[in-house]
Design a protein around this motif. Structure first.
Motif, mmCIF file in Angstrom:
data_model
loop_
_atom_site.group_PDB
_atom_site.id
_atom_site.type_symbol
_atom_site.label_atom_id
_atom_site.label_comp_id
_atom_site.label_asym_id
_atom_site.label_seq_id
_atom_site.Cartn_x
_atom_site.Cartn_y
_atom_site.Cartn_z
ATOM 1 N N LEU A 53 5.770 9.367 -4.411
ATOM 2 C CA LEU A 53 5.411 8.061 -4.934
ATOM 3 C C LEU A 53 5.369 7.026 -3.722
ATOM 4 N N SER A 54 6.256 6.996 -2.954
ATOM 5 C CA SER A 54 6.700 6.157 -1.642
ATOM 6 C C SER A 54 5.420 6.311 -0.674
ATOM 7 N N ILE A 55 5.051 7.638 -0.622
ATOM 8 C CA ILE A 55 3.673 7.781 0.391
ATOM 9 C C ILE A 55 2.775 7.232 -0.148
ATOM 10 N N VAL A 56 2.408 7.549 -1.420
ATOM 11 C CA VAL A 56 1.436 6.727 -2.204
ATOM 12 C C VAL A 56 1.116 5.322 -1.902
ATOM 13 N N ALA A 57 2.445 4.736 -2.057
ATOM 14 C CA ALA A 57 2.657 3.130 -2.280
ATOM 15 C C ALA A 57 2.212 2.609 -0.504
ATOM 16 N N PHE A 108 8.169 -6.355 1.268
ATOM 17 C CA PHE A 108 8.274 -5.001 1.107
ATOM 18 C C PHE A 108 9.643 -4.257 0.699
ATOM 19 N N ASN A 109 10.507 -4.709 1.136
ATOM 20 C CA ASN A 109 11.899 -4.309 0.784
ATOM 21 C C ASN A 109 12.180 -4.943 -0.470
ATOM 22 N N ASN A 144 9.224 2.987 -2.886
ATOM 23 C CA ASN A 144 9.727 2.063 -1.640
ATOM 24 C C ASN A 144 8.475 2.192 -0.577
ATOM 25 N N PRO A 145 7.725 1.106 -0.439
ATOM 26 C CA PRO A 145 6.666 1.254 0.513
ATOM 27 C C PRO A 145 7.362 0.590 1.724
#
Length: 175
Positions: free
Chosen positions: A151-155, A25-26, A35-36
């Motif tokens: 966007l990171s929350i969604v991912a 994920f990084n 950024n998940p």
């Protein structure tokens, strides 16, 4: 489930969360905005009866390991300790039962998808807001930071729900 099997299960989740975050994920940063951070799944999955001090200690260790490998001095540790501390209050806020079983794990298969999504979304949102604003530490880039957070929350939610569905399908196949 005995206490020793809970410890083994949590250690396995800990190792899997850290390794998948560091190795997979990084490296999934999409144009710097998505950024998940799926490693927080461990904090979400800890049993309800986990004491506050143990929750914050595990949260700190989880975050500091990511900080060490990602060269982010204390940012992940701070955000993880925050959600580790707030977890008990979030659980009380969204409780639909009088009391949770202390040795129970908060998962979709046990508590249902609506409850779990609400729980995970609150926790992931708190983590990401804290992490990205600690990282930015400036209000000049408020809107781009807010976009990165959303966007990171969604991912992150996408990958957490997928992992929960995988766990659910695996556990239901053994019943």
């Amino acid at each position: 489930m005995t206490n020793s099997s809970n410890i083994i299960k949590l250690l396995l989740i800990f190792v899997l969360c850290e390794l998948t975050q560091l190795l997979i994920f990084n490296n999934l940063q999409i144009s710097g905005f998505i950024n998940p951070y799926v490693y927080i799944l461990l904090i979400l999955t800890m049993p309800f009866g986990t004491s506050s001090w143990l929750m914050m200690l595990v949260s700190f260790v989880l975050g500091i390991i990511i900080d060490i490998f990602c060269d982010t001095p204390g940012m992940h540790a701070g955000a993880c300790v925050l959600i580790g501390y707030l977890r008990q209050y979030v659980l009380k806020y969204i409780a639909f039962r009088d009391e949770y079983k202390s040795d129970s794990f908060p998962t979709i298969s046990i508590y249902g998808s609506v409850w779990y999504v609400k729980y995970a979304l609150i926790m992931v949102s708190i983590h990401h807001v804290a992490l990205f604003f600690i990282e930015q530490f400036d209000t000049i880039f408020f809107w781009p930071t807010l976009l990165r957070i959303v966007l990171s929350i969604v991912a992150t939610m996408f990958f957490i729900i997928i992992s929960q569905l995988f766990i659910r399908s695996k556990s239901s196949s053994f019943d």
